[in-house]
Design a protein around this motif. Structure first.
Motif, PDB file in Angstrom:
ATOM      1  N   TRP A   1     -70.212  74.677  34.335  1.00 48.62           N
ATOM      2  CA  TRP A   1     -71.262  73.646  34.408  1.00 48.62           C
ATOM      3  C   TRP A   1     -72.635  74.189  34.061  1.00 48.62           C
ATOM      4  O   TRP A   1     -73.505  73.455  33.610  1.00 48.62           O
ATOM      5  CB  TRP A   1     -71.243  72.945  35.776  1.00 48.62           C
ATOM      6  N   HIS A   2     -72.831  75.489  34.268  1.00 47.52           N
ATOM      7  CA  HIS A   2     -74.073  76.122  33.772  1.00 47.52           C
ATOM      8  C   HIS A   2     -74.093  76.005  32.248  1.00 47.52           C
ATOM      9  O   HIS A   2     -75.092  75.578  31.655  1.00 47.52           O
ATOM     10  CB  HIS A   2     -74.140  77.585  34.220  1.00 47.52           C
ATOM     11  N   ILE A   3     -72.997  76.353  31.621  1.00 45.98           N
ATOM     12  CA  ILE A   3     -72.902  76.279  30.151  1.00 45.98           C
ATOM     13  C   ILE A   3     -73.113  74.831  29.685  1.00 45.98           C
ATOM     14  O   ILE A   3     -73.845  74.585  28.713  1.00 45.98           O
ATOM     15  CB  ILE A   3     -71.512  76.778  29.666  1.00 45.98           C
TER      16      ILE A   3
ATOM     17  N   LEU B   1     -71.469  79.946  23.905  1.00 41.44           N
ATOM     18  CA  LEU B   1     -70.981  81.329  24.003  1.00 41.44           C
ATOM     19  C   LEU B   1     -71.962  82.282  24.689  1.00 41.44           C
ATOM     20  O   LEU B   1     -71.656  83.462  24.850  1.00 41.44           O
ATOM     21  CB  LEU B   1     -70.673  81.853  22.591  1.00 41.44           C
ATOM     22  N   HIS B   2     -73.125  81.792  25.123  1.00 44.92           N
ATOM     23  CA  HIS B   2     -74.188  82.736  25.514  1.00 44.92           C
ATOM     24  C   HIS B   2     -73.851  83.581  26.745  1.00 44.92           C
ATOM     25  O   HIS B   2     -74.416  84.649  26.925  1.00 44.92           O
ATOM     26  CB  HIS B   2     -75.533  82.010  25.700  1.00 44.92           C
ATOM     27  N   ASP B   3     -72.952  83.118  27.592  1.00 44.28           N
ATOM     28  CA  ASP B   3     -72.611  83.911  28.783  1.00 44.28           C
ATOM     29  C   ASP B   3     -71.199  84.479  28.733  1.00 44.28           C
ATOM     30  O   ASP B   3     -70.683  84.926  29.760  1.00 44.28           O
ATOM     31  CB  ASP B   3     -72.779  83.068  30.057  1.00 44.28           C
ATOM     32  N   VAL B   4     -70.584  84.482  27.556  1.00 48.66           N
ATOM     33  CA  VAL B   4     -69.266  85.092  27.457  1.00 48.66           C
ATOM     34  C   VAL B   4     -69.469  86.596  27.655  1.00 48.66           C
ATOM     35  O   VAL B   4     -70.351  87.196  27.051  1.00 48.66           O
ATOM     36  CB  VAL B   4     -68.580  84.748  26.100  1.00 48.66           C
TER      37      VAL B   4
ATOM     38  N   ALA C   1     -83.437  76.821  27.066  1.00 55.61           N
ATOM     39  CA  ALA C   1     -82.467  76.022  27.820  1.00 55.61           C
ATOM     40  C   ALA C   1     -81.834  76.858  28.923  1.00 55.61           C
ATOM     41  O   ALA C   1     -81.663  76.402  30.057  1.00 55.61           O
ATOM     42  CB  ALA C   1     -81.396  75.479  26.874  1.00 55.61           C
ATOM     43  N   ASP C   2     -81.496  78.113  28.621  1.00 52.24           N
ATOM     44  CA  ASP C   2     -80.884  79.000  29.612  1.00 52.24           C
ATOM     45  C   ASP C   2     -81.886  79.295  30.733  1.00 52.24           C
ATOM     46  O   ASP C   2     -81.529  79.324  31.906  1.00 52.24           O
ATOM     47  CB  ASP C   2     -80.445  80.294  28.917  1.00 52.24           C
ATOM     48  N   ARG C   3     -83.136  79.488  30.367  1.00 50.31           N
ATOM     49  CA  ARG C   3     -84.160  79.809  31.376  1.00 50.31           C
ATOM     50  C   ARG C   3     -84.466  78.604  32.255  1.00 50.31           C
ATOM     51  O   ARG C   3     -84.746  78.757  33.448  1.00 50.31           O
ATOM     52  CB  ARG C   3     -85.414  80.344  30.682  1.00 50.31           C
TER      53      ARG C   3
HETATM   54 NI    NI Z   1     -76.807  81.578  31.044  1.00 55.30          NI
END
Ligand code: NI
Length: 224
Positions: free
Chosen positions: A35-37, A64-67, A130-132
């Motif tokens: 859900w973060h992704i 894919l940013h947290d793979v 977006a991640d921040r």
């Molecule tokens: Ni992240």
């Protein structure tokens, strides 16, 4: 071995990547779950539309940013780009796209209060924003405590001072508390946003964190 002739459509690549990530992050309780992704993807697509970027790159990088995040791979910050590259190559994605997505993943992370993390491309700046955004505000607070518990950190330790880390190695290895993490990272993100939309959304979430920290401090010290 005969190479497959089938070229997958962008929609199919995105669909398979989403399924792959969902499976990878299933059962995560560290705040880095599917859900973060999903939230980062929605925010990145919305900021990306305003910035007129290549939304295919933005969506792939958001997914894919947290793979294989370094936090869960013995501190190896190249584990993510490596895993993303292997996945995208398995789908025969074109090299230029793979390079761009992997560059974003390699540079997206926060690395310490005194460590600059410039993003070369606008697509990267959008995904980083977006991640921040998901690291701050109400969701950010919840994720921070989830991660602290997962990592075995104290929720708060008044004898442990917050630090302005000068190197990524320091940031990765120093013992900290969840409340300190607000001062070492989360409260600093508002001034590191890349896009106008990101900055506007960050202001609101930042104010909410300040209210939370004031109340926390009052309750901790018996003033409320
Ligand atoms: Ni992240």
């Amino acid at each position: 071995m005969v190479k497959s002739e089938t070229v997958l459509s962008r929609e199919e690549i995105l669909r398979r990547t989403e399924a792959f990530i969902r499976e990878q992050l299933d059962g995560d309780s560290s705040g880095h779950d599917w859900w973060h992704i999903a939230r980062v993807r929605v925010a990145a697509m919305s900021i990306g539309q305003a910035e007129q970027v290549d939304l295919y790159i933005v969506e792939l990088a958001a997914l894919l940013h947290d793979v294989a995040d370094w936090k869960f791979h013995g501190g190896d910050d190249m584990a993510g780009p490596k895993a993303a590259r292997a996945w995208l190559e398995s789908l025969s994605v074109e090299g230029e796209t793979i390079d761009h997505v992997c560059e974003i993943i390699a540079t997206i992370s926060y690395k310490g209060a005194q460590v600059a993390t410039p993003m070369r491309t606008l697509e990267g700046r959008v995904v980083q924003d977006a991640d921040r955004l998901d690291a701050i505000g109400a969701v950010g607070i919840a994720r921070t405590f989830a991660y602290g518990g997962h990592a075995g950190q104290a929720m708060h330790d008044p004898t442990l001072a917050a630090e302005a880390h000068a190197t990524f190695a320091d940031y990765k290895s120093k013992r900290t508390s969840t409340i300190n993490h607000f001062y070492e990272k989360l409260l600093l993100l508002k001034d590191r946003m890349n896009t106008a939309a990101g900055r506007r959304l960050a202001e609101e979430r930042h104010a909410f964190m300040e209210t939370f920290l004031r109340q926390f401090d009052d309750e901790w010290n018996g003033r409320s």
